[in-house]
Design a protein around this motif. Structure first.
Motif, PDB file in Angstrom:
ATOM      1  N   LEU A  78      10.514  -7.754   7.239  1.00  0.00           N
ATOM      2  CA  LEU A  78       9.242  -7.227   7.741  1.00  0.00           C
ATOM      3  C   LEU A  78       9.491  -5.895   8.412  1.00  0.00           C
ATOM      4  O   LEU A  78      10.390  -5.779   9.243  1.00  0.00           O
ATOM      5  N   THR A  79       8.716  -4.905   8.063  1.00  0.00           N
ATOM      6  CA  THR A  79       8.811  -3.615   8.704  1.00  0.00           C
ATOM      7  C   THR A  79       7.599  -3.418   9.600  1.00  0.00           C
ATOM      8  O   THR A  79       6.457  -3.692   9.203  1.00  0.00           O
ATOM      9  N   VAL A  80       7.857  -2.995  10.806  1.00  0.00           N
ATOM     10  CA  VAL A  80       6.783  -2.784  11.777  1.00  0.00           C
ATOM     11  C   VAL A  80       6.395  -1.321  11.737  1.00  0.00           C
ATOM     12  O   VAL A  80       7.216  -0.449  12.033  1.00  0.00           O
ATOM     13  N   PRO A  81       5.158  -1.011  11.384  1.00  0.00           N
ATOM     14  CA  PRO A  81       4.752   0.389  11.286  1.00  0.00           C
ATOM     15  C   PRO A  81       4.645   1.039  12.648  1.00  0.00           C
ATOM     16  O   PRO A  81       4.531   0.372  13.682  1.00  0.00           O
ATOM     17  N   PHE A  98      -0.895  -1.676   4.387  1.00  0.00           N
ATOM     18  CA  PHE A  98       0.097  -2.500   5.094  1.00  0.00           C
ATOM     19  C   PHE A  98       0.772  -3.465   4.129  1.00  0.00           C
ATOM     20  O   PHE A  98       1.990  -3.650   4.156  1.00  0.00           O
ATOM     21  N   LYS A  99      -0.016  -4.103   3.234  1.00  0.00           N
ATOM     22  CA  LYS A  99       0.559  -5.010   2.251  1.00  0.00           C
ATOM     23  C   LYS A  99       1.506  -4.274   1.317  1.00  0.00           C
ATOM     24  O   LYS A  99       2.573  -4.789   0.949  1.00  0.00           O
ATOM     25  N   GLU A 100       1.146  -3.066   0.942  1.00  0.00           N
ATOM     26  CA  GLU A 100       2.000  -2.281   0.053  1.00  0.00           C
ATOM     27  C   GLU A 100       3.328  -1.941   0.710  1.00  0.00           C
ATOM     28  O   GLU A 100       4.397  -2.039   0.080  1.00  0.00           O
ATOM     29  N   VAL A 101       3.262  -1.528   1.977  1.00  0.00           N
ATOM     30  CA  VAL A 101       4.495  -1.188   2.706  1.00  0.00           C
ATOM     31  C   VAL A 101       5.402  -2.420   2.836  1.00  0.00           C
ATOM     32  O   VAL A 101       6.624  -2.342   2.656  1.00  0.00           O
ATOM     33  N   GLN A 146       7.078  -3.173  -0.474  1.00  0.00           N
ATOM     34  CA  GLN A 146       8.185  -2.255  -0.723  1.00  0.00           C
ATOM     35  C   GLN A 146       9.416  -2.654   0.102  1.00  0.00           C
ATOM     36  O   GLN A 146      10.550  -2.588  -0.389  1.00  0.00           O
ATOM     37  N   GLN A 147       9.173  -3.077   1.346  1.00  0.00           N
ATOM     38  CA  GLN A 147      10.294  -3.494   2.201  1.00  0.00           C
ATOM     39  C   GLN A 147      10.958  -4.739   1.639  1.00  0.00           C
ATOM     40  O   GLN A 147      12.188  -4.828   1.579  1.00  0.00           O
ATOM     41  N   VAL A 179      14.847  -5.015   0.359  1.00  0.00           N
ATOM     42  CA  VAL A 179      15.756  -5.993   0.963  1.00  0.00           C
ATOM     43  C   VAL A 179      16.279  -6.964  -0.095  1.00  0.00           C
ATOM     44  O   VAL A 179      17.451  -7.373  -0.073  1.00  0.00           O
ATOM     45  N   THR A 180      15.425  -7.340  -1.041  1.00  0.00           N
ATOM     46  CA  THR A 180      15.862  -8.230  -2.122  1.00  0.00           C
ATOM     47  C   THR A 180      16.982  -7.600  -2.930  1.00  0.00           C
ATOM     48  O   THR A 180      17.960  -8.266  -3.306  1.00  0.00           O
ATOM     49  N   GLN A 181      16.847  -6.315  -3.211  1.00  0.00           N
ATOM     50  CA  GLN A 181      17.896  -5.619  -3.942  1.00  0.00           C
ATOM     51  C   GLN A 181      19.195  -5.577  -3.135  1.00  0.00           C
ATOM     52  O   GLN A 181      20.293  -5.763  -3.682  1.00  0.00           O
ATOM     53  N   GLU A 182      19.082  -5.339  -1.818  1.00  0.00           N
ATOM     54  CA  GLU A 182      20.268  -5.320  -0.964  1.00  0.00           C
ATOM     55  C   GLU A 182      20.912  -6.703  -0.920  1.00  0.00           C
ATOM     56  O   GLU A 182      22.142  -6.837  -0.969  1.00  0.00           O
TER      57      GLU A 182
END
Length: 207
Positions: free
Chosen positions: A134-137, A148-151, A154-155, A159-162
């Protein structure tokens, strides 16, 4: 009287520290380090050092204070306690070294084959724990719900790739470790003449 000076050597006190215990000797029998006492003062003679002069009353005062202090339990048993404490520390350190050697011979993670891989796995695991799903804007930026859902999507994708890359690295390390252990396990026992002959015959037939 005809006696004007008294020559004294340090008394033999073995292991006890008694700097004020002196023994009267005849002139010419004094040691290189000795004392000369007169009616008014004490002279301390030491080779290679300047002579030290002290009033007799001051000498008696210091000697009395020293005797009083050495009767206190702490100072009376200080040297014995210090020696016992040092002995106890040496014994504990020796037992620690013996235990460490035993663990190094039998402890799984202390083996050189596993230690490096284990450290790498811990490092990759820690890297994975630092990722956030979760990224906090920034509070200064206004977000609509769709943005917000788009961001967040993307996060999660990043993270899944990492996570996938980290798991691949850990899997590669484990596979290399398995191959290394397998190769070590397949080494024949050549400690006896029979096993050595069998090993040579097998290699000769293969070639």
């Amino acid at each position: 009287t005809s006696v004007k000076f008294v020559y004294l050597n340090r008394a033999k006190t073995q292991l006890r520290f008694r700097p004020y215990d002196l023994k009267v000797v005849m002139r010419g029998e004094q040691e290189p380090e000795h004392f000369v006492i007169s009616a008014t003062g004490v002279v301390h003679m030491a080779p290679g050092a300047p002579s030290e002069v002290m009033q007799l009353s001051e000498w008696m005062r210091e000697s009395t204070l020293f005797n009083v202090l050495t009767r206190i339990k702490f100072f009376k048993h200080y040297l014995i306690g210090k020696a016992f404490t040092q002995w106890q520390r040496n014994v504990r350190f020796k037992m620690y070294n013996l235990t460490r050697k035993k663990l190094c011979k039998t402890f799984f993670v202390s083996k050189h084959t596993f230690a490096r891989t284990l450290m790498d796995l811990h490092r990759h695991s820690y890297d994975l724990s630092t990722y956030s799903m979760l990224t906090v804007p920034d509070t200064k930026v206004e977000y609509l719900i769709d943005k917000f859902k788009e961001v967040q999507q993307q996060q999660r994708t990043a993270v899944t790739q990492e996570f996938s890359g980290g798991m691949d690295k850990m899997e590669t390390k484990l596979l290399k470790l398995c191959d290394s252990v397998t190769q070590r396990a397949n080494v024949p026992d050549l400690t006896t003449m029979e096993s050595l002959e069998q090993y040579l015959l097998t290699n000769a037939s293969v070639t």
